[in-house]
Design an enzyme around this catalytic site. Structure first.
Site, mmCIF file in Angstrom:
data_model
loop_
_atom_site.group_PDB
_atom_site.id
_atom_site.type_symbol
_atom_site.label_atom_id
_atom_site.label_comp_id
_atom_site.label_asym_id
_atom_site.label_seq_id
_atom_site.Cartn_x
_atom_site.Cartn_y
_atom_site.Cartn_z
ATOM 1 N N SER A 355 0.563 -0.711 -0.015
ATOM 2 C CA SER A 355 0.281 0.267 -0.219
ATOM 3 C C SER A 355 1.537 1.036 0.328
ATOM 4 O O SER A 355 1.126 1.787 0.717
ATOM 5 C CB SER A 355 -0.918 0.309 1.076
ATOM 6 O OG SER A 355 -0.300 -0.280 2.293
ATOM 7 N N SER A 356 1.152 1.489 -1.902
ATOM 8 C CA SER A 356 2.008 2.573 -1.117
ATOM 9 C C SER A 356 1.807 3.954 -1.454
ATOM 10 O O SER A 356 3.283 4.821 -1.096
ATOM 11 C CB SER A 356 3.324 2.433 -2.821
ATOM 12 O OG SER A 356 2.330 2.390 -3.888
ATOM 13 N N ALA A 357 0.792 4.891 -1.456
ATOM 14 C CA ALA A 357 0.386 5.998 -1.262
ATOM 15 C C ALA A 357 0.835 6.557 -0.396
ATOM 16 O O ALA A 357 0.604 5.974 1.021
ATOM 17 C CB ALA A 357 -0.925 6.195 -2.156
ATOM 18 N N PRO A 358 0.882 7.824 -0.305
ATOM 19 C CA PRO A 358 2.045 8.784 -1.056
ATOM 20 C C PRO A 358 2.572 8.309 -1.956
ATOM 21 O O PRO A 358 4.144 9.220 -2.610
ATOM 22 C CB PRO A 358 1.375 9.966 -0.739
ATOM 23 C CG PRO A 358 2.146 9.898 0.651
ATOM 24 C CD PRO A 358 1.641 8.260 0.798
ATOM 25 N N GLY A 360 5.848 8.158 -0.271
ATOM 26 C CA GLY A 360 7.407 8.138 1.034
ATOM 27 C C GLY A 360 8.426 7.094 0.781
ATOM 28 O O GLY A 360 9.574 6.684 0.222
ATOM 29 N N ASP A 379 -1.556 0.547 -5.024
ATOM 30 C CA ASP A 379 -2.317 1.192 -4.077
ATOM 31 C C ASP A 379 -3.471 0.172 -4.497
ATOM 32 O O ASP A 379 -3.756 0.127 -4.930
ATOM 33 C CB ASP A 379 -2.305 2.431 -3.808
ATOM 34 C CG ASP A 379 -2.545 2.653 -2.608
ATOM 35 O OD1 ASP A 379 -2.123 2.730 -1.698
ATOM 36 O OD2 ASP A 379 -3.956 3.376 -2.039
ATOM 37 N N ASP A 406 -6.657 -4.765 -5.351
ATOM 38 C CA ASP A 406 -6.191 -4.710 -4.000
ATOM 39 C C ASP A 406 -4.876 -6.093 -3.355
ATOM 40 O O ASP A 406 -4.761 -6.711 -3.837
ATOM 41 C CB ASP A 406 -7.880 -5.977 -3.795
ATOM 42 C CG ASP A 406 -8.737 -5.410 -1.985
ATOM 43 O OD1 ASP A 406 -7.507 -5.731 -1.688
ATOM 44 O OD2 ASP A 406 -9.453 -5.938 -2.043
ATOM 45 N N ASP A 423 2.252 -1.541 4.578
ATOM 46 C CA ASP A 423 1.864 -0.259 5.246
ATOM 47 C C ASP A 423 0.773 -0.104 5.586
ATOM 48 O O ASP A 423 -0.044 0.388 4.929
ATOM 49 C CB ASP A 423 2.823 0.391 5.230
ATOM 50 C CG ASP A 423 1.968 2.115 6.235
ATOM 51 O OD1 ASP A 423 1.305 1.987 6.819
ATOM 52 O OD2 ASP A 423 2.300 2.854 5.323
ATOM 53 N N CYS A 480 0.698 2.706 11.823
ATOM 54 C CA CYS A 480 0.756 4.625 12.644
ATOM 55 C C CYS A 480 -0.601 3.618 13.394
ATOM 56 O O CYS A 480 -1.286 4.549 13.489
ATOM 57 C CB CYS A 480 0.169 5.022 11.213
ATOM 58 S SG CYS A 480 -0.834 4.916 10.461
#
Lengths: 706, 180
Positions: A355-358, A360, A379, A406, A423, A480
């Site tokens: 899940s790469s967005a955005p 970083g 993503d 997905d 992530d 997070c």
């Protein structure tokens, strides 16, 4: 150290900013030792000139010692930059070396911008700020409180208001207050609900309450339970910091009372802005120089990062400088550097960012791999992928494939990655400072829902890793969030379901993950995972776990891949059952969790025992659950559903167990066969996500086909 | 994703050669592996063969971007370079223009370069020659087309345009949605 001068805007020669700032220490030193001899290499020609001048000018030398304590910023920023920012004791010569070391991480030794080292050396310890604020508020609180207290207290309040009341005093006032602190009775509480207390008195009450709770035996009121105090504290904290009841309860479970207050205070303060140097295009030293020239105050992020810079203040928008647009750096929270550092991708590897967005972390991976190998940035959200595209191109990453699946479909699209970074989407309880909506918007269902999604994602992430990879076979799971349900619980689940083990994340700070939390017991290796908190590490709340996959076969502990899907789709219900199972037979579950690791080869032997264990648990799900697991029970319709499923399962259990017994003999070979019939898989998977009614129906059909 | 047709290749290479001239062959024959151009959603991507192979696993509608996007074909069949190609244009550029620090921002906001903001310019730049725009610190900022020859630039009034703006790195923010 000296600032490299730009020939275009040359500053006047002579004792400039730097010399004035460091005058104290240098001249003091020169009294004892000749400066030039002590460190001849370090000094530039200009510094030597200045030293010479200073030696000639005795008058200046005289007032130097007086000036010494005045260690302000003497450049153009001095009107607003105060030395109070510096939290560490100032020891000029040593600290200079310190900062040198930081910069020396980069390739060559060079003279560094003087400004950089003038700034505070460390992150601002948030606690201190919070404490300071608290003290101020406390004094205010006492001041406002004294209307309804007697005269002696007014005097005490006055004392506190004297800015530098020493600690003894404050303790005494606390004692005084403590005597008067009584738990409000039921009527008073009822009255409060009509006319709410003002925030200051609530805050005062929180303080007193915490004081009692930290020294309960001595300060408690006769006949009052700890529970009463806790309940009052909880409702007070909810009002004061405006959290909802559920989240506050969760937080109180995670933190001890005193730490909880720090955490809540830290959530009210924004984290510092940090940037990451793009080493594909520039070096940190050059970037720092360029930004300083634009009027940005910055400092290295910390010893643990070679690419991070912390921005204190900037006269230009930091997200729109030409350097930013040219891709020399990326705005990125300190905490999001950690998972990539833990992943430590090697050059030439094939890495998946699920899940790469955005973008970083993705670009950081590319930078660590020096644009070699392949990165697949995935993503689920097409809108958010646009920022990934932008950032990847801006930062000059050329080895990335960006796709929009997905994450749960992933091993089917492509697998065999050397490393995977997951992530996971989460409730965001670690980033309340960024998004305060979390305080009130989350409830138990939200947490469990995201926990369920995370479990699915983690399993498919693990399946995408190639355990036989020469260099890799690693997986990072991070969120997070600070909820145990979304972190340790998910990791523990994966440990049971797949042939993975936890390995040290390679991060030498952060607190250890929980191995036990309330009624839950996790695998002891969860100690290797890392938690990061805003109040103790001054970064967003974060959780990082590093897995090593040691076998590509699925462990036979549970009943195979197809069963997996059904199990995950039962989501919350099953998960809850699991926890209650654990309560029922902790020892069994611990064994279970350990077993897939130990017996990779002995799958056949192990299977029946585990099956039995499971069956046994299936048969008696109601007993212990009623006794203990009340809290975790879903209510209402869910409960009914669960009951239904339970009944069906117990029925099926008997029928299936014979089937499964047969299967155990076939062991892995057969399992592969099953995997190979994609139609079956697909069918089951699709239905697995649907409702239970359909599920059981089709399951039966499935068995018949077999 | 498919290879470019001959026509498309011709159009694109013509465009590219305006900026990097014969250096195009350095893009195609690289010592560090086989690199190629592929068309996906009307956009041209430049990637190594290794990545290309992996990207074939991804379904067409799920693939967002591979390697570096060079630009896109318009509906009328013309090729338009995107700012994302700057990474490959800048190192091979034949003609360069440097802008003064004050003009940097103006250029990054999408404005043409005026004579007053012109820092340096490559000798012998002809009119309508493709140029890459740099800041004085040699950071590539974008590209455009020279409005006048170098000779003419010398004796022009300060407010006249020297370089027509085509793309600048500010587009990473302004046009984030249309990069791919």
């Amino acid at each position: 150290m000296g600032r490299k001068l730009d020939p275009t805007n040359q500053v006047k020669k002579g004792p400039g900013r730097k010399s004035r700032k460091q005058k104290g220490a240098e001249t003091e030193l020169s009294k004892f030792i000749p400066v030039e001899e002590s460190e001849p290499k370090r000094q530039t020609s200009r510094a030597r000139k200045r030293a010479g001048k200073r030696a000639q000018d005795p008058k200046k030398n005289k007032d130097v010692p007086e000036k010494k304590p005045l260690k302000g910023f003497t450049d153009e920023n001095k009107d607003w930059l105060t030395p109070a920012k510096r939290k560490r004791k100032i020891d000029t010569p040593e600290s200079e070396d310190d900062s040198d070391e930081m910069w020396e991480h980069e390739e060559d030794l060079e003279e560094e911008a003087a400004k950089v080292e003038k700034l505070g050396k460390k992150l601002l310890p948030i606690e201190r700020a919070a404490k300071k604020e608290k003290r101020i508020r406390a004094s205010m609180g006492v001041g406002s409180d004294d209307d309804d207290s007697d005269d002696s207290e007014v005097e005490m309040a006055g004392k506190i208001d004297d800015a530098d009341a020493d600690e003894e005093d404050t303790i005494q006032t606390n004692m005084e207050d403590m005597d008067s602190f009584k738990l409000p009775g039921a009527e008073e509480r009822a009255k409060e609900s009509v006319i709410p207390l003002d925030l200051q008195s609530v805050h005062q009450r929180i303080k007193e309450n915490v004081d009692v709770l930290t020294n309960f035996a001595a300060k408690r009121e006769e006949g009052k339970d700890r529970v009463d105090y806790i309940a009052l504290l909880k409702s007070d904290l909810c009002t004061y910091y405006s959290y909802n009841d559920f989240l506050m309860e969760q937080l109180m479970d995670i933190f001890p009372v005193s730490e909880l207050i720090d955490f809540l205070e830290a959530n009210e303060i924004q984290r510092p802005v940090t940037i990451r140097t793009n080493t594909l295009k520039t070096r940190r030293r050059d970037l720092a120089q360029a930004l300083i020239n634009r009027g940005v105050n910055l400092d290295p992020l910390g010893k643990w990062s070679k690419v991070g810079l912390i921005i204190f203040d900037s006269s230009v928008p930091i997200g729109a400088t030409p350097e930013y647009l040219a891709g020399h750096y990326m705005l990125q929270g300190a905490s999001s550097l950690l998972p990539v550092m833990a992943l430590s991708p090697q050059e030439g590897e094939c890495v998946l960012d699920m899940s790469s967005a955005p973008g970083g972390k993705t670009t950081y991976i590319a930078q660590l791999m020096r644009n070699t190998g392949i990165i697949v940035a995935n993503d689920a959200n097409l809108e958010r992928l646009k920022s990934v595209v932008g950032n990847i191109h801006r930062l000059g990453v050329t080895n990335a494939v960006i796709c929009n699946y997905d994450g749960r479909q992933f091993p089917k699209v492509m697998g065999g990655f050397d490393r995977v970074l997951l992530d996971a989407p989460c409730s965001g309880t670690g980033v309340i400072a960024k998004d305060p909506v979390v305080k009130t918007s989350k409830d138990e269902a939200d947490i469990l829902r995201s926990a369920h999604l995370q479990k699915e994602l983690l399993l498919s992430a693990i399946d995408s890793v190639n355990a036989d990879s020469a260099t890799g076979g690693y997986l990072i799971y991070c969120t997070c969030s600070i909820m145990v349900e979304e972190n340790e619980w998910v990791v523990d689940y994966a440990l049971k379901k797949r042939n993975v083990k936890l390995v040290p994340a390679g991060l030498d700070f952060g607190t250890e993950g929980f191995t036990r939390f309330k009624e839950r017991r996790f695998h002891p290796s969860l100690r290797l995972t890392r938690r990061f908190y805003p109040h103790s590490h001054n970064m967003d709340g974060f959780y990082v776990a590093k897995f090593k996959k040691f076998s590509n076969t699925l462990p036979a502990a549970e009943t195979g891949p197809d069963e997996d899907v059904t199990e995950t789709s039962e989501s919350v219900a099953v998960a809850d059952k699991k926890s209650s199972k654990k309560e029922a037979g902790k020892k069994i579950s611990v064994k279970e969790s350990a077993s897939p690791k130990v017996q990779t080869n002995g799958t056949v032997a192990k299977k029946p025992t585990n099956l039995q264990g499971q069956k046994g648990q299936k048969d008696q799900p109601t007993g212990p659950k009623k006794a203990k697991g009340q809290k975790d029970q879903p209510t209402g319709p869910k409960k009914a559903k669960m009951a239904k499923v339970d009944a069906k399962k117990s029925k099926e259990g008997e029928a299936d167990s014979s089937d499964k017994q047969d299967k155990t003999e076939g062991s892995l070979v057969q399992k592969k066969h099953e995997l190979k019939s994609p139609m079956m898989m697909k069918k089951k998977k699709r239905l697995g996500r649907n409702k239970f009614k359909k599920l059981t129906h089709v399951l039966k059909k499935g068995w018949n086909v077999e | 994703m498919r290879p470019l047709t001959d026509e498309e290749t011709k159009t694109m290479f013509e465009k590219l050669s305006k900026y990097i001239g014969e250096n195009i062959k350095l893009l195609v024959d690289r010592p560090d592996g086989v690199y190629c151009f592929r068309l996906h959603n009307d956009r041209v991507y430049y990637m190594s063969e290794k990545i290309l192979k992996l990207a074939t696993n991804v379904a067409r509608d799920k693939l967002v971007s591979v390697g570096t996007c060079f630009g896109k074909f318009t509906k009328t069949g013309k090729f338009r370079l995107h700012i994302t190609a700057l990474d490959f244009l800048a190192p091979y550029a034949k003609f360069k223009v440097w802008v003064k620090p004050g003009t940097e921002q103006s250029f990054l906001y999408g404005n043409h370069v005026l004579k007053s903001g012109l820092g340096r310019i490559t000798e012998n730049t002809s009119q309508y020659q493709g140029v890459v725009v740099y800041s004085m610190a040699d950071v590539p900022l974008g590209f455009g087309v020279a409005a006048k020859t170098t000779q003419e630039c010398r004796r022009m009034d300060p407010m006249s345009i020297v370089v027509f703006h085509q793309a600048d790195v500010g587009e990473f923010i302004r046009n984030e949605d249309t990069l791919t």
